[in-house]
Design a protein around this motif. Structure first.
Motif, PDB file in Angstrom:
ATOM      1  N   SER A 170      29.667  19.496  41.424  1.00 54.94           N
ATOM      2  CA  SER A 170      30.092  19.906  42.768  1.00 54.94           C
ATOM      3  C   SER A 170      31.143  18.915  43.246  1.00 54.94           C
ATOM      4  O   SER A 170      31.300  17.822  42.684  1.00 54.94           O
ATOM      5  CB  SER A 170      28.906  19.897  43.736  1.00 54.94           C
ATOM      6  N   LEU A 171      31.837  19.289  44.313  1.00 59.45           N
ATOM      7  CA  LEU A 171      32.854  18.398  44.852  1.00 59.45           C
ATOM      8  C   LEU A 171      32.211  17.109  45.358  1.00 59.45           C
ATOM      9  O   LEU A 171      32.758  16.030  45.215  1.00 59.45           O
ATOM     10  CB  LEU A 171      33.608  19.108  45.977  1.00 59.45           C
ATOM     11  N   LYS A 172      31.001  17.234  45.902  1.00 53.61           N
ATOM     12  CA  LYS A 172      30.320  16.039  46.423  1.00 53.61           C
ATOM     13  C   LYS A 172      29.913  15.104  45.284  1.00 53.61           C
ATOM     14  O   LYS A 172      30.099  13.890  45.374  1.00 53.61           O
ATOM     15  CB  LYS A 172      29.095  16.438  47.245  1.00 53.61           C
ATOM     16  N   ILE A 173      29.382  15.671  44.206  1.00 51.08           N
ATOM     17  CA  ILE A 173      28.994  14.831  43.073  1.00 51.08           C
ATOM     18  C   ILE A 173      30.243  14.157  42.496  1.00 51.08           C
ATOM     19  O   ILE A 173      30.260  12.970  42.198  1.00 51.08           O
ATOM     20  CB  ILE A 173      28.277  15.667  41.981  1.00 51.08           C
ATOM     21  N   TYR A 174      31.316  14.907  42.392  1.00 44.82           N
ATOM     22  CA  TYR A 174      32.535  14.388  41.759  1.00 44.82           C
ATOM     23  C   TYR A 174      33.192  13.293  42.592  1.00 44.82           C
ATOM     24  O   TYR A 174      33.639  12.284  42.069  1.00 44.82           O
ATOM     25  CB  TYR A 174      33.517  15.541  41.518  1.00 44.82           C
ATOM     26  N   THR A 175      33.257  13.514  43.915  1.00 44.58           N
ATOM     27  CA  THR A 175      33.994  12.547  44.755  1.00 44.58           C
ATOM     28  C   THR A 175      33.078  11.505  45.386  1.00 44.58           C
ATOM     29  O   THR A 175      33.546  10.492  45.890  1.00 44.58           O
ATOM     30  CB  THR A 175      34.719  13.257  45.920  1.00 44.58           C
TER      31      THR A 175
ATOM     32  N   TYR B   7      20.982  26.836  50.065  1.00 39.29           N
ATOM     33  CA  TYR B   7      21.295  26.923  51.502  1.00 39.29           C
ATOM     34  C   TYR B   7      22.241  25.808  51.971  1.00 39.29           C
ATOM     35  O   TYR B   7      21.970  24.617  51.802  1.00 39.29           O
ATOM     36  CB  TYR B   7      20.003  26.858  52.328  1.00 39.29           C
ATOM     37  N   GLY B   8      23.354  26.236  52.584  1.00 38.25           N
ATOM     38  CA  GLY B   8      24.247  25.293  53.270  1.00 38.25           C
ATOM     39  C   GLY B   8      25.021  24.344  52.378  1.00 38.25           C
ATOM     40  O   GLY B   8      25.687  23.435  52.870  1.00 38.25           O
ATOM     41  N   LYS B   9      24.952  24.532  51.066  1.00 37.76           N
ATOM     42  CA  LYS B   9      25.547  23.540  50.164  1.00 37.76           C
ATOM     43  C   LYS B   9      26.851  23.991  49.514  1.00 37.76           C
ATOM     44  O   LYS B   9      27.511  23.207  48.834  1.00 37.76           O
ATOM     45  CB  LYS B   9      24.545  23.187  49.042  1.00 37.76           C
TER      46      LYS B   9
ATOM     47  N   ILE C 173      31.787  28.398  45.390  1.00 40.89           N
ATOM     48  CA  ILE C 173      32.285  27.019  45.202  1.00 40.89           C
ATOM     49  C   ILE C 173      31.132  26.042  45.442  1.00 40.89           C
ATOM     50  O   ILE C 173      30.512  26.048  46.515  1.00 40.89           O
ATOM     51  CB  ILE C 173      33.443  26.674  46.171  1.00 40.89           C
ATOM     52  N   ASN C 174      30.863  25.217  44.441  1.00 44.24           N
ATOM     53  CA  ASN C 174      29.822  24.190  44.580  1.00 44.24           C
ATOM     54  C   ASN C 174      30.409  23.041  45.386  1.00 44.24           C
ATOM     55  O   ASN C 174      31.035  22.144  44.831  1.00 44.24           O
ATOM     56  CB  ASN C 174      29.388  23.682  43.207  1.00 44.24           C
ATOM     57  N   VAL C 175      30.200  23.081  46.687  1.00 45.45           N
ATOM     58  CA  VAL C 175      30.838  22.078  47.541  1.00 45.45           C
ATOM     59  C   VAL C 175      29.962  20.831  47.651  1.00 45.45           C
ATOM     60  O   VAL C 175      30.291  19.774  47.124  1.00 45.45           O
ATOM     61  CB  VAL C 175      31.141  22.657  48.951  1.00 45.45           C
ATOM     62  N   ASN C 176      28.818  20.966  48.316  1.00 38.29           N
ATOM     63  CA  ASN C 176      27.967  19.786  48.534  1.00 38.29           C
ATOM     64  C   ASN C 176      26.626  19.880  47.812  1.00 38.29           C
ATOM     65  O   ASN C 176      25.659  19.228  48.220  1.00 38.29           O
ATOM     66  CB  ASN C 176      27.757  19.594  50.041  1.00 38.29           C
ATOM     67  N   VAL C 177      26.577  20.653  46.748  1.00 43.35           N
ATOM     68  CA  VAL C 177      25.326  20.760  45.965  1.00 43.35           C
ATOM     69  C   VAL C 177      25.067  19.396  45.327  1.00 43.35           C
ATOM     70  O   VAL C 177      25.982  18.769  44.786  1.00 43.35           O
ATOM     71  CB  VAL C 177      25.466  21.841  44.860  1.00 43.35           C
ATOM     72  N   GLU C 178      23.794  18.937  45.440  1.00 41.47           N
ATOM     73  CA  GLU C 178      23.475  17.618  44.869  1.00 41.47           C
ATOM     74  C   GLU C 178      22.660  17.706  43.591  1.00 41.47           C
ATOM     75  O   GLU C 178      22.758  16.864  42.711  1.00 41.47           O
ATOM     76  CB  GLU C 178      22.729  16.766  45.900  1.00 41.47           C
ATOM     77  N   ASP C 179      21.826  18.745  43.517  1.00 38.86           N
ATOM     78  CA  ASP C 179      20.976  18.913  42.330  1.00 38.86           C
ATOM     79  C   ASP C 179      21.124  20.316  41.789  1.00 38.86           C
ATOM     80  O   ASP C 179      21.033  21.284  42.552  1.00 38.86           O
ATOM     81  CB  ASP C 179      19.492  18.724  42.701  1.00 38.86           C
TER      82      ASP C 179
END
Ligand code: BTN
Length: 330
Positions: free
Chosen positions: A221-226, A124-126, A204-210
């Protein structure tokens, strides 16, 4: 919403909103309450009016449309908090004749579908879990490159918005540092000589953290990468704009210009690869991708083999520079 955004960060009086929209103060108040219920933070002061404080991280149609600027892709948005699979919903909507370029988007999917019968993790929302419906006026045999066009559009959007060197792995995975951040699943409804509709499903895995343990080694994900959260609406809008731009080029000039973009961003040409195909596993030198989108492998005996589908892996990781190196050796 538009008026609140336009006056942001200042207050806008209830009276001005009433006059602009031609509605009563009670109607304005009800509208504000609905926006608040949808997660918009709005301050209200008796003599000053209303002030927009925060826009929620949701892919609402109004947010997608705000400054989108496309002609037809994403003009019609079907938004869902929850879907089993946006590709499935898109097929149902297309069966009922929804507009060309319609976008189906969900905050989460419980049965997200991946290629080769796999599942697609869609919390959800990620992420951006969406499907686009197109009615391309071409023969079904000319449609497969559209998936690669989708990959080019997304990689270009990611590069522009997030400023990272997203690369493409044949046929249409998008990678960062060898890990997958995006996949595309296209589905077609066609007769022998006519496409009824095409659904391009994008994850697209944008803000997925786990991620589930079994995926951890191969996806990111982009969040994990950046290390930073990425605004999903901004990335989605850019993706839609790129899609429309490239789709028009494809309709007018065919696949060659798109293939040129694709090759520039490809991370696996001019390297030894192993392809887990539909029937068997093949190893060889990734020599080229042809005008139909087939991967051309040079086998150990020097012969060439064209592959239509499969999963590519290679020892030593994917290399964006390799396809830019001149020549190739066996
Ligand atoms: C792949 O396996 O690489 C393709 C993944 C495609 C996932 C997207 S998420 C939105 C759309 N709906 C689905 O059920 N799948 C696609």
């Amino acid at each position: 919403m538009y008026l609140l955004k336009e006056s942001h960060p200042e207050f806008i009086s209830g009276e001005i909103i009433c006059r602009n929209l031609g509605i009563s103060r009670t109607a304005v108040w009800k509208h504000i309450q609905t926006l608040r219920a949808n997660g918009y933070e709005i301050a209200a002061l008796p003599h000053a009016g209303y002030q927009l404080l925060n826009v929620p991280d949701r892919l609402y149609p109004e947010e997608i449309h705000d400054g989108l600027g496309t002609e037809f892709i994403g003009r019609k948005v079907y938004y869902y908090e929850h879907a089993i699979s946006t590709n499935e919903t898109a097929r149902e909507l297309a069966d009922r004749g929804c507009p060309d370029g319609a976008l189906v988007i969900a905050e989460e999917q419980s049965g997200g579908k991946g290629r080769l019968g796999r599942k697609w993790f869609s919390p959800y929302g990620k992420g951006i879990w969406c499907s686009i419906i197109l009615y391309p006026p071409v023969n079904p045999s000319d449609a497969p490159p559209l998936t690669m066009l989708g990959a080019v559009a997304i990689a270009r959007a990611i590069r522009k918005v997030v400023q990272v060197e997203a690369g493409i792995k044949w046929p249409n995975d998008i990678l960062l540092d060898g890990k997958k951040i995006c996949g595309i699943l296209s589905e077609m409804n066609a007769e022998i000589e006519r496409i009824n509709y095409l659904v391009i499903g994008i994850g697209i895995n944008v803000n997925v953290e786990d991620f589930p343990e079994e995926l951890e080694d191969n996806v990111t994900s982009l969040k994990i990468y950046t290390g930073q959260p990425v605004k999903r609406t901004v990335l989605l809008q850019e993706t839609l704009r790129e899609l429309e731009y490239l789709y028009k080029i494809w309709l007018q000039n065919g696949f060659q210009p798109i293939l040129r973009f694709w090759k520039e961003m490809c991370v696996m040409l001019n390297q030894m690869v192993r392809v887990n195909g539909i029937k068997d596993i093949v190893e060889g030198w990734a020599e080229d991708v042809d005008e139909h989108g087939n991967l051309i492998l040079r086998l150990g005996d020097g012969s060439l083999k064209g592959l239509v589908a499969g999963d590519v892996s290679l020892q030593g990781g994917f290399d964006l520079q390799a396809n830019r190196r001149e020549g190739s050796s066996l």
